[in-house]
Scaffold this motif. Structure first.
Motif, PDB file in Angstrom:
ATOM      1  N   ALA A 120       0.831  -1.204   0.000  1.00  0.00           N
ATOM      2  CA  ALA A 120       0.000   0.000   0.000  1.00  0.00           C
ATOM      3  C   ALA A 120       0.863   1.250   0.000  1.00  0.00           C
ATOM      4  O   ALA A 120       0.606   2.208  -0.751  1.00  0.00           O
ATOM      5  CB  ALA A 120      -0.934  -0.008   1.209  1.00  0.00           C
ATOM      6  N   LYS A 121       1.904   1.252   0.828  1.00  0.00           N
ATOM      7  CA  LYS A 121       2.813   2.404   0.878  1.00  0.00           C
ATOM      8  C   LYS A 121       3.502   2.605  -0.470  1.00  0.00           C
ATOM      9  O   LYS A 121       3.620   3.732  -0.967  1.00  0.00           O
ATOM     10  CB  LYS A 121       3.863   2.191   1.968  1.00  0.00           C
ATOM     11  CG  LYS A 121       3.328   2.255   3.382  1.00  0.00           C
ATOM     12  CD  LYS A 121       3.065   3.693   3.803  1.00  0.00           C
ATOM     13  CE  LYS A 121       2.688   3.774   5.271  1.00  0.00           C
ATOM     14  NZ  LYS A 121       2.456   5.170   5.717  1.00  0.00           N
ATOM     15  N   ALA A 123       2.484   1.551  -3.443  1.00  0.00           N
ATOM     16  CA  ALA A 123       1.505   1.934  -4.466  1.00  0.00           C
ATOM     17  C   ALA A 123       1.265   3.441  -4.423  1.00  0.00           C
ATOM     18  O   ALA A 123       1.114   4.089  -5.470  1.00  0.00           O
ATOM     19  CB  ALA A 123       0.202   1.176  -4.262  1.00  0.00           C
ATOM     20  N   GLN A 124       1.240   3.997  -3.230  1.00  0.00           N
ATOM     21  CA  GLN A 124       1.044   5.443  -3.086  1.00  0.00           C
ATOM     22  C   GLN A 124       2.294   6.206  -3.519  1.00  0.00           C
ATOM     23  O   GLN A 124       2.203   7.216  -4.209  1.00  0.00           O
ATOM     24  CB  GLN A 124       0.672   5.765  -1.634  1.00  0.00           C
ATOM     25  CG  GLN A 124      -0.696   5.237  -1.231  1.00  0.00           C
ATOM     26  CD  GLN A 124      -0.936   5.293   0.259  1.00  0.00           C
ATOM     27  OE1 GLN A 124      -0.006   5.295   1.062  1.00  0.00           O
ATOM     28  NE2 GLN A 124      -2.209   5.342   0.659  1.00  0.00           N
ATOM     29  N   TYR A 152      -6.657  -1.263   2.596  1.00  0.00           N
ATOM     30  CA  TYR A 152      -5.750  -0.190   3.053  1.00  0.00           C
ATOM     31  C   TYR A 152      -5.745   1.000   2.091  1.00  0.00           C
ATOM     32  O   TYR A 152      -5.665   2.151   2.507  1.00  0.00           O
ATOM     33  CB  TYR A 152      -4.326  -0.729   3.219  1.00  0.00           C
ATOM     34  CG  TYR A 152      -4.105  -1.466   4.508  1.00  0.00           C
ATOM     35  CD1 TYR A 152      -4.322  -0.844   5.730  1.00  0.00           C
ATOM     36  CD2 TYR A 152      -3.686  -2.789   4.520  1.00  0.00           C
ATOM     37  CE1 TYR A 152      -4.137  -1.521   6.925  1.00  0.00           C
ATOM     38  CE2 TYR A 152      -3.495  -3.475   5.704  1.00  0.00           C
ATOM     39  CZ  TYR A 152      -3.724  -2.834   6.910  1.00  0.00           C
ATOM     40  OH  TYR A 152      -3.535  -3.509   8.085  1.00  0.00           O
ATOM     41  N   LEU A 153      -5.845   0.713   0.795  1.00  0.00           N
ATOM     42  CA  LEU A 153      -5.838   1.788  -0.201  1.00  0.00           C
ATOM     43  C   LEU A 153      -7.223   2.386  -0.415  1.00  0.00           C
ATOM     44  O   LEU A 153      -7.346   3.448  -1.033  1.00  0.00           O
ATOM     45  CB  LEU A 153      -5.311   1.248  -1.536  1.00  0.00           C
ATOM     46  CG  LEU A 153      -3.824   0.877  -1.587  1.00  0.00           C
ATOM     47  CD1 LEU A 153      -3.502   0.158  -2.893  1.00  0.00           C
ATOM     48  CD2 LEU A 153      -2.946   2.125  -1.442  1.00  0.00           C
ATOM     49  N   TRP A 155      -9.446   1.025  -2.382  1.00  0.00           N
ATOM     50  CA  TRP A 155      -9.638   0.871  -3.822  1.00  0.00           C
ATOM     51  C   TRP A 155     -10.605  -0.283  -4.086  1.00  0.00           C
ATOM     52  O   TRP A 155     -10.704  -1.207  -3.275  1.00  0.00           O
ATOM     53  CB  TRP A 155      -8.315   0.547  -4.516  1.00  0.00           C
ATOM     54  CG  TRP A 155      -7.348   1.681  -4.617  1.00  0.00           C
ATOM     55  CD1 TRP A 155      -7.485   2.938  -4.116  1.00  0.00           C
ATOM     56  CD2 TRP A 155      -6.067   1.623  -5.251  1.00  0.00           C
ATOM     57  NE1 TRP A 155      -6.365   3.681  -4.397  1.00  0.00           N
ATOM     58  CE2 TRP A 155      -5.482   2.909  -5.099  1.00  0.00           C
ATOM     59  CE3 TRP A 155      -5.354   0.645  -5.933  1.00  0.00           C
ATOM     60  CZ2 TRP A 155      -4.223   3.218  -5.603  1.00  0.00           C
ATOM     61  CZ3 TRP A 155      -4.101   0.941  -6.430  1.00  0.00           C
ATOM     62  CH2 TRP A 155      -3.544   2.218  -6.274  1.00  0.00           C
TER      63      TRP A 155
END
Length: 267
Positions: A120-121, A123-124, A152-153, A155
């Motif tokens: 998640a980190k 991807a951001q 977490y995202l 999405w």
């Protein structure tokens, strides 16, 4: 109308895709439990990329070949040997890779929760619009990372994908369910997990393996990403499955029913 189509094409051509790849014991290896029952033997055992992750990589590469994706980034969490898995992904057509180094006790306790936070980190940080993962890893069979990552995202997610197509800026995904097939249409950015029938991964050719050595591979740690690796699950004991009992031959249905009654399996 033509200008609108050009705008859509340009937007999709700038799509950045992230794929997760896991180093696992090769599917053809017979698993052996450690004598102290704390886990399975990994030393001196052949490892390879998780088969479902190979399918995820292949799907990402096909999106790039169709001019839908602009860049593909592969991520793997684990010890130094995980870089071999990433090099395989690079040889298959991925553009660059990120190795999040996890070793020792942290690696032994690494699970879907921690991995999903790391992904998640990243991807951001990488500003990706699509994450493709294998539906599960063949070592733990958890089938959790993709779902946790989507949460977490915040999405949309399309799991167990057997077909992925672009549909007016969305992804149209055919997914495998217990009762057959289900088709969903999800907005992007989104998370997709690959099922067995999504595609057949290509082999990494020797020229591409040589090229992969020159592609960028960045090393990070969980601390760099602000992710805590403390395990939430404690493994108490690992055992071999019980040995299957030998079967019995019967002459006919009546003989079968009689034996089942004697064994107490029929009322």
């Amino acid at each position: 109308m033509r200008d609108s189509f050009k705008h859509l094409t340009h937007k999709m051509a700038s799509l950045r895709v992230m794929v997760g790849v896991k180093r696992v014991i090769d599917y053809a290896v017979k698993i052996r439990v450690k004598p102290d029952k704390t886990g399975v033997v990994t030393e001196g055992v052949k490892h390879s990329m998780n088969p479902f992750d190979e399918i995820a990589v292949e799907e990402a590469v096909r999106l790039k070949e169709k001019k839908i994706a602009k860049e593909i980034i592969a991520v793997s969490c684990g010890p130094k040997q995980s870089q071999e898995t990433l090099r395989t992904a690079l040889a298959m057509g991925v553009d660059r890779a990120v190795h999040v180094e996890v070793t020792g006790k942290d690696y032994e306790g690494l699970g879907p929760l921690q991995v999903s936070k790391i992904l998640a980190k990243l991807a951001q940080e990488e500003d990706v619009s699509l994450v493709i993962l294998g539906k599960q890893a063949i070592d733990d069979d958890c089938n959790q990372t993709g779902q946790m990552l989507a949460s977490y995202l915040d999405w949309p997610q399309a799991t167990f994908a057997s077909e992925v197509n672009l549909d007016d800026g969305h992804l149209k995904v055919v997914r495998e369910i217990d009762g057959g097939l289900e088709t969903v249409r999800v907005k992007m950015p989104c998370v997709v997990t690959a099922d067995l029938r999504l595609n057949e991964p290509r082999y990494a050719t020797l020229p591409n393996i040589m090229k992969a050595k020159k592609k960028p591979l960045v090393k990070k740690t969980a601390a760099d990403l602000g992710v805590e690796l403390a395990p939430r699950i404690e493994v108490l004991k690992v055992e071999d499955p019980p040995v299957r009992e030998a079967g019995q031959k019967v002459d006919d249905v009546q003989d079968l029913v009689a034996k089942l009654k004697d064994a107490g399996r029929l009322g």
